[in-house]
Scaffold this motif. Structure first.
Motif, PDB file in Angstrom:
ATOM      1  N   GLY A   2       0.813  -1.206   0.000  1.00  0.00           N
ATOM      2  CA  GLY A   2       0.000   0.000   0.000  1.00  0.00           C
ATOM      3  C   GLY A   2       0.848   1.257   0.000  1.00  0.00           C
ATOM      4  N   THR A   4       1.046   5.583   1.008  1.00  0.00           N
ATOM      5  CA  THR A   4       0.493   6.691   1.778  1.00  0.00           C
ATOM      6  C   THR A   4      -0.210   7.635   0.809  1.00  0.00           C
ATOM      7  OG1 THR A   4       2.468   8.057   1.523  1.00  0.00           O
ATOM      8  CG2 THR A   4       2.396   6.568   3.451  1.00  0.00           C
ATOM      9  N   GLU A   5      -1.022   8.544   1.333  1.00  0.00           N
ATOM     10  CA  GLU A   5      -1.721   9.510   0.480  1.00  0.00           C
ATOM     11  C   GLU A   5      -0.731  10.356  -0.309  1.00  0.00           C
ATOM     12  OE1 GLU A   5      -4.909  11.852   2.105  1.00  0.00           O
ATOM     13  OE2 GLU A   5      -5.376  10.255   3.535  1.00  0.00           O
ATOM     14  N   LEU A   8       0.645   8.240  -3.113  1.00  0.00           N
ATOM     15  CA  LEU A   8      -0.432   7.988  -4.064  1.00  0.00           C
ATOM     16  C   LEU A   8      -0.671   9.195  -4.972  1.00  0.00           C
ATOM     17  CD1 LEU A   8      -2.587   5.977  -4.979  1.00  0.00           C
ATOM     18  CD2 LEU A   8      -4.092   6.921  -3.220  1.00  0.00           C
ATOM     19  N   GLU A  45      -6.258   3.154  -5.987  1.00  0.00           N
ATOM     20  CA  GLU A  45      -6.736   3.181  -4.607  1.00  0.00           C
ATOM     21  C   GLU A  45      -5.704   2.446  -3.774  1.00  0.00           C
ATOM     22  OE1 GLU A  45     -11.179   2.284  -4.381  1.00  0.00           O
ATOM     23  OE2 GLU A  45     -10.548   1.395  -6.294  1.00  0.00           O
ATOM     24  N   SER A  46      -5.323   3.023  -2.645  1.00  0.00           N
ATOM     25  CA  SER A  46      -4.285   2.388  -1.853  1.00  0.00           C
ATOM     26  C   SER A  46      -4.433   2.745  -0.385  1.00  0.00           C
ATOM     27  CB  SER A  46      -2.911   2.823  -2.358  1.00  0.00           C
ATOM     28  OG  SER A  46      -1.907   2.032  -1.768  1.00  0.00           O
ATOM     29  N   GLU A  47      -4.023   1.807   0.435  1.00  0.00           N
ATOM     30  CA  GLU A  47      -4.032   2.026   1.880  1.00  0.00           C
ATOM     31  C   GLU A  47      -2.829   1.302   2.474  1.00  0.00           C
ATOM     32  OE1 GLU A  47      -6.864   0.993   5.670  1.00  0.00           O
ATOM     33  OE2 GLU A  47      -7.792   1.203   3.696  1.00  0.00           O
ATOM     34  N   PRO A  48      -1.993   2.035   3.207  1.00  0.00           N
ATOM     35  CA  PRO A  48      -0.826   1.389   3.810  1.00  0.00           C
ATOM     36  C   PRO A  48      -1.240   0.186   4.659  1.00  0.00           C
ATOM     37  CG  PRO A  48      -0.673   3.762   4.062  1.00  0.00           C
ATOM     38  CD  PRO A  48      -2.054   3.464   3.533  1.00  0.00           C
ATOM     39  N   ARG A  50      -2.613  -2.481   3.656  1.00  0.00           N
ATOM     40  CA  ARG A  50      -3.686  -3.258   3.035  1.00  0.00           C
ATOM     41  C   ARG A  50      -3.388  -3.589   1.575  1.00  0.00           C
ATOM     42  NH1 ARG A  50      -9.235  -3.516   5.335  1.00  0.00           N
ATOM     43  NH2 ARG A  50      -9.360  -4.512   3.326  1.00  0.00           N
ATOM     44  N   THR A  52      -2.835  -2.116  -2.768  1.00  0.00           N
ATOM     45  CA  THR A  52      -3.202  -1.164  -3.807  1.00  0.00           C
ATOM     46  C   THR A  52      -4.063  -1.859  -4.852  1.00  0.00           C
ATOM     47  OG1 THR A  52      -1.134   0.037  -3.480  1.00  0.00           O
ATOM     48  CG2 THR A  52      -2.276   0.418  -5.568  1.00  0.00           C
TER      49      THR A  52
END
Length: 62
Positions: A2, A4-5, A8, A45-48, A50, A52
Motif C-alpha cells: 500500500g 500513503t496519500e 499515491l 486506490e491504496s491504503e498502507p 492493506r 493497492t
C-alpha cells in the motif's frame, strides 16, 4: 503493502520513485498517458498495510 496519500498523489508523476537507488518512476506515467490517449480512465486506490488496487478502463470501439 500500500501507499500513503502523499505517495499515491505522486505515483503517476514521471521519474517519481520511492526506491533508494536506480532509475524508477516511468511505468505508471506511461500507462496513464496511454489510457488518456485512448479516452480511458486510470484509478488508483491504496491504503498502507492493506495494498493497492489499480483499475484501468478503456472504451470499446465498435
Amino acid at each position: 503493502l500500500g501507499m500513503t496519500e502523499d505517495v499515491l498523489r505522486r505515483a503517476s508523476d514521471p521519474f517519481f520513485t520511492t526506491k533508494t537507488s536506480g532509475l524508477g518512476g516511468l511505468g505508471l506515467p506511461m500507462v496513464n498517458r496511454f489510457v488518456r490517449e485512448a479516452r480511458g480512465h486510470l484509478r488508483l486506490e491504496s491504503e498502507p498495510g492493506r495494498g493497492t488496487v489499480v483499475t484501468l478502463r478503456l472504451p470499446v470501439d465498435g
